[in-house]
Design a protein around this motif. Sequence first.
Motif, short mmCIF file in Angstrom:
data_model
loop_
_atom_site.label_atom_id
_atom_site.label_comp_id
_atom_site.label_asym_id
_atom_site.label_seq_id
_atom_site.Cartn_x
_atom_site.Cartn_y
_atom_site.Cartn_z
N MET A 126 38.22 17.36 73.51
CA MET A 126 39.10 17.00 74.62
C MET A 126 40.29 16.24 74.06
N LYS A 127 41.48 16.82 74.12
CA LYS A 127 42.66 16.19 73.54
C LYS A 127 43.52 15.48 74.57
N ASN A 128 43.31 15.77 75.84
CA ASN A 128 44.11 15.15 76.89
C ASN A 128 43.19 14.60 77.97
N PHE A 129 43.43 13.36 78.35
CA PHE A 129 42.60 12.73 79.38
C PHE A 129 43.35 11.52 79.92
N LYS A 130 42.83 10.96 81.01
CA LYS A 130 43.49 9.82 81.67
C LYS A 130 42.67 8.56 81.44
N VAL A 131 43.37 7.45 81.20
CA VAL A 131 42.72 6.14 81.06
C VAL A 131 43.21 5.22 82.17
N ALA A 132 42.40 4.20 82.47
CA ALA A 132 42.75 3.22 83.49
C ALA A 132 42.49 1.81 82.96
N VAL A 133 43.42 0.92 83.23
CA VAL A 133 43.30 -0.49 82.89
C VAL A 133 43.33 -1.28 84.19
N VAL A 134 42.26 -2.00 84.46
CA VAL A 134 42.10 -2.68 85.75
C VAL A 134 42.51 -4.14 85.62
N GLN A 135 43.60 -4.52 86.27
CA GLN A 135 44.04 -5.91 86.33
C GLN A 135 43.66 -6.46 87.69
N SER A 136 42.65 -7.30 87.71
CA SER A 136 42.14 -7.82 88.97
C SER A 136 41.52 -9.19 88.72
N SER A 137 40.89 -9.73 89.74
CA SER A 137 40.18 -11.01 89.62
C SER A 137 38.73 -10.81 90.04
N PRO A 138 37.81 -11.51 89.40
CA PRO A 138 36.43 -11.48 89.88
C PRO A 138 36.28 -12.33 91.13
N ILE A 139 35.12 -12.28 91.72
CA ILE A 139 34.74 -13.29 92.70
C ILE A 139 34.18 -14.42 91.85
N LEU A 140 35.03 -15.39 91.56
CA LEU A 140 34.77 -16.33 90.48
C LEU A 140 33.43 -17.05 90.63
N PHE A 141 32.69 -17.07 89.51
CA PHE A 141 31.40 -17.75 89.41
C PHE A 141 30.35 -17.13 90.34
N ASN A 142 30.53 -15.86 90.69
CA ASN A 142 29.58 -15.20 91.58
C ASN A 142 29.23 -13.83 90.98
N LEU A 143 28.11 -13.77 90.30
CA LEU A 143 27.69 -12.55 89.61
C LEU A 143 27.53 -11.38 90.58
N GLY A 144 26.78 -11.57 91.66
CA GLY A 144 26.48 -10.48 92.56
C GLY A 144 27.71 -9.90 93.23
N GLU A 145 28.57 -10.78 93.76
CA GLU A 145 29.77 -10.31 94.45
C GLU A 145 30.75 -9.65 93.49
N THR A 146 30.83 -10.16 92.27
CA THR A 146 31.72 -9.55 91.29
C THR A 146 31.24 -8.17 90.90
N ILE A 147 29.93 -7.99 90.75
CA ILE A 147 29.39 -6.67 90.45
C ILE A 147 29.80 -5.67 91.53
N LEU A 148 29.72 -6.09 92.78
CA LEU A 148 30.12 -5.20 93.88
C LEU A 148 31.59 -4.84 93.80
N LYS A 149 32.43 -5.83 93.46
CA LYS A 149 33.87 -5.56 93.35
C LYS A 149 34.15 -4.59 92.20
N VAL A 150 33.43 -4.74 91.10
CA VAL A 150 33.58 -3.80 89.99
C VAL A 150 33.32 -2.37 90.46
N GLY A 151 32.30 -2.19 91.29
CA GLY A 151 31.99 -0.86 91.80
C GLY A 151 33.14 -0.26 92.57
N ASP A 152 33.78 -1.07 93.41
CA ASP A 152 34.92 -0.58 94.18
C ASP A 152 36.07 -0.17 93.26
N LEU A 153 36.33 -0.99 92.24
CA LEU A 153 37.46 -0.73 91.34
C LEU A 153 37.19 0.47 90.44
#
Length: 315
Positions: free
Chosen positions: A1-28
Amino acid sequence: MKNFKVAVVQSSPILFNLGETILKVGDLVGEASTQGAKLILFPEAFIPAYPRGLTFGTIVGSRSKEGRELWLKYWENAIEIPSSEIDVLGNYAKKAGAYLAIGVIEREAKGGTLYCTLLYFGPNGDLLGKHRKLKPTASERIIWGEGDGSTLSTFDTEFGTIGGLICWENYMPLARMAMYRKGVDIYLAPTADHRDTWQATMQHIALEGRCFVLACNQFVTKDQYPKDLPGLHELENQPEVMTRGGSVIISPMGEVMAGPLFGKEGVLYADIDMHEIGKSKMDFDVIGHYARHDVFDLTIHDQPETVSVNKHKEC
């Protein structure tokens, strides 16, 4: 595969909250996958936070009770390997059919030391491996342990070799050379550095390594910190924008393909043509015809650190 798309996610976590941040990662991840991204990068320490502005109650010679409470909050929301959270992240990658690289705070299951770690997941959902930051910078050394050469990791994929370093590790010439020696084509640089000067470093690495560079940072404002966080008063003199971003995607010839993105959350995309790497090697190859192996040598200690005890050793 010589051509493909990449994504760089600039966002913020739900600070100091593992569970909520995991959910946000899923959306992104879902958002990036709908745009066709086959490699998705998140910033340094995205799970659960890069604790900018906080001292954890430390001065030379003592630690405070409040600082230990803050440390406990951070420690409890770090991620262990293996764990159900790792499984969830793997499922996100599998659902997206993409490679996922994400910065986390990893808690060692035995002992409890925290590491600033970059995790790599494959499109089948497997955890491919990790890289632990070799040298935390300045006050980071209070809260994170040091990785070793065993996690100077690269991974072969159907479109090339991916790997990278975290934040100021990218200022370590020999660490960069280790990545080049491992044949990195897509160089990942999750960071917490939002200075304008960081952009020059990313362009330099692209030109030096003749690789694509994906640099990724968070965008975080002061009001996103939990209101009940121990030590929150330490942020009183901090700016409203704690981390302004600066994510960018750069070609092997040092040309900016997307970004830099400052002052807001967002996802950068770029279409990668792997033929550009071959073209760039015509006049410069840091591990090949421009290397002078007869003059220079690099030894990488890539085995896990071990502790040996010789009971009969004489002092």
